[in-house]
Design an enzyme around this catalytic site. Structure first.
Site, PDB file in Angstrom:
ATOM      1  N   SER A  25       0.871  -1.185   0.000  1.00 43.39           N
ATOM      2  CA  SER A  25       0.000   0.000   0.000  1.00 43.39           C
ATOM      3  C   SER A  25       0.900   1.224   0.000  1.00 43.39           C
ATOM      4  O   SER A  25       1.508   1.559   1.016  1.00 43.39           O
ATOM      5  CB  SER A  25      -0.909   0.007   1.235  1.00 43.39           C
ATOM      6  N   LYS A  75       0.709   5.765   7.938  1.00 40.13           N
ATOM      7  CA  LYS A  75       1.317   5.930   6.624  1.00 40.13           C
ATOM      8  C   LYS A  75       0.251   6.089   5.543  1.00 40.13           C
ATOM      9  O   LYS A  75       0.347   6.964   4.673  1.00 40.13           O
ATOM     10  CB  LYS A  75       2.223   4.731   6.340  1.00 40.13           C
ATOM     11  N   LYS A 109      -7.067   1.837  -2.644  1.00 41.23           N
ATOM     12  CA  LYS A 109      -6.646   1.405  -1.311  1.00 41.23           C
ATOM     13  C   LYS A 109      -6.621   2.571  -0.332  1.00 41.23           C
ATOM     14  O   LYS A 109      -6.998   2.434   0.836  1.00 41.23           O
ATOM     15  CB  LYS A 109      -5.264   0.750  -1.373  1.00 41.23           C
TER      16      LYS A 109
END
Length: 319
Positions: A121, A264, A196
């Protein structure tokens, strides 16, 4: 038997044996990144009969896969030199960059005509640049981040969001079918990563919402476990309520997906939003709650532990 086969062959009806048919369907796959998600995913590919070349910076993970029949490699370069399909799942954008283009990276060993499948990701913008660089080398790329956490990886029930060409997607789809249940080609390179990021916004806000609801119930004097049970199956039901709601009540915060990784992902969302002139106020709030958890030493806890930041604000615990 030999004479019979010769006759059948002359008649044009000589079939391949089942064994040969099976061999034709098997692939030589490289797998880089054998963490909480990558290891069970690699195991599914092994169990399906594929030849698997593996590499990870943690020797124990490689050793565990080797016992199951994988072939251990000493670098990403070595993996890429042996496999026509290279799958990687590592923590962040710089890690993907290093695996692909760093010293002893995939780019140093990969052959033209190969396919790279990045299931990490990471930044959609960086993904597009990585795809262009690989394309110039004659290598196709799919970005295919996943959702479903450790449980989804173990149960081969992941959602897989794919960016890339339909032709390359069709080639890799049988492998995705071994890893997940909901597999969608979203668009071109980078679109899988964009999907995502959207997923992670929804997950973070749902965790925050479930945490607030259970905290409200507990502070009001109701049994949060019974409140959660009553909400299951109703309009407020969700996988977050089912899985993470239970974690909040039972205080089981061992990582399925670590807070630092969700931080993140939300950074990617907020950075992209700033570039687009887009306001994501609730995403920013969720990120600040994760930041609070990190400041209190909770970076390695499961992201459901976000409820602890809410509990500190309220000076009250759900359980």
């Amino acid at each position: 038997m030999r004479y019979r086969r010769q006759i059948l062959k002359k008649l044009g009806i000589y079939p391949l044996t089942r064994k040969k048919e099976g061999r034709k369907k098997m692939a030589e796959i490289g797998f880089i990144g054998l963490g909480i998600m990558g290891k069970p995913m690699a195991e599914h590919l092994l169990k399906a009969g594929h030849t698997l070349y593996v590499y990870d910076i943690m020797p124990q993970s490689v050793a565990d896969l080797k016992k199951q029949g994988a072939i251990a490699c000493g670098s990403s370069k070595e993996v890429a030199g042996k496999a026509g399909i290279v799958i990687l799942i590592v923590p962040d954008t710089p890690d993907v960059d290093a695996v692909l283009f760093g010293k002893n990276g995939v780019a140093e060993g990969i052959k033209p005509g190969s396919i790279v499948v990045d299931m990490s990701s990471i930044s959609p913008i960086a993904t597009k640049e990585f795809a262009k660089k690989l394309k110039a080398m004659g290598v196709e790329m799919l970005d295919a981040p996943v959702s479903g956490g450790q449980v989804g990886a173990q149960n081969a029930s992941l959602s897989i969001m794919v960016g890339g060409s339909p032709e390359v997607f069709a080639k890799i789809k049988p492998l995705f079918d071994l890893l997940g249940k909901n597999i969608v080609l979203v668009g071109g390179n980078g679109d899988g990563q964009t999907c995502k990021v959207a997923n992670q916004i929804i997950v973070a806000l749902n965790i925050e919402a479930v945490g607030e609801a259970l905290l409200f119930a507990a502070k009001a004097g109701a049994d949060p476990a019974k409140v959660r049970t009553a909400l299951l199956g109703g309009f407020a039901d969700s996988k977050i309520l089912q899985i993470h709601g239970e974690r909040m009540i039972k205080r089981t915060f061992d990582p399925g997906f670590r807070i630092r990784l969700h931080q993140k992902d939300l950074n990617l969302a907020l950075e992209s939003a700033r570039k687009m002139g887009l306001s994501l106020p609730n995403t920013a709030t969720a990120q600040e709650l994760f930041n609070s958890m990190a400041a209190h030493g909770g970076s390695e806890l499961d992201h459901s532990a976000l409820v602890q930041a809410l509990e500190r604000l309220a000076n009250h615990k759900v359980a």
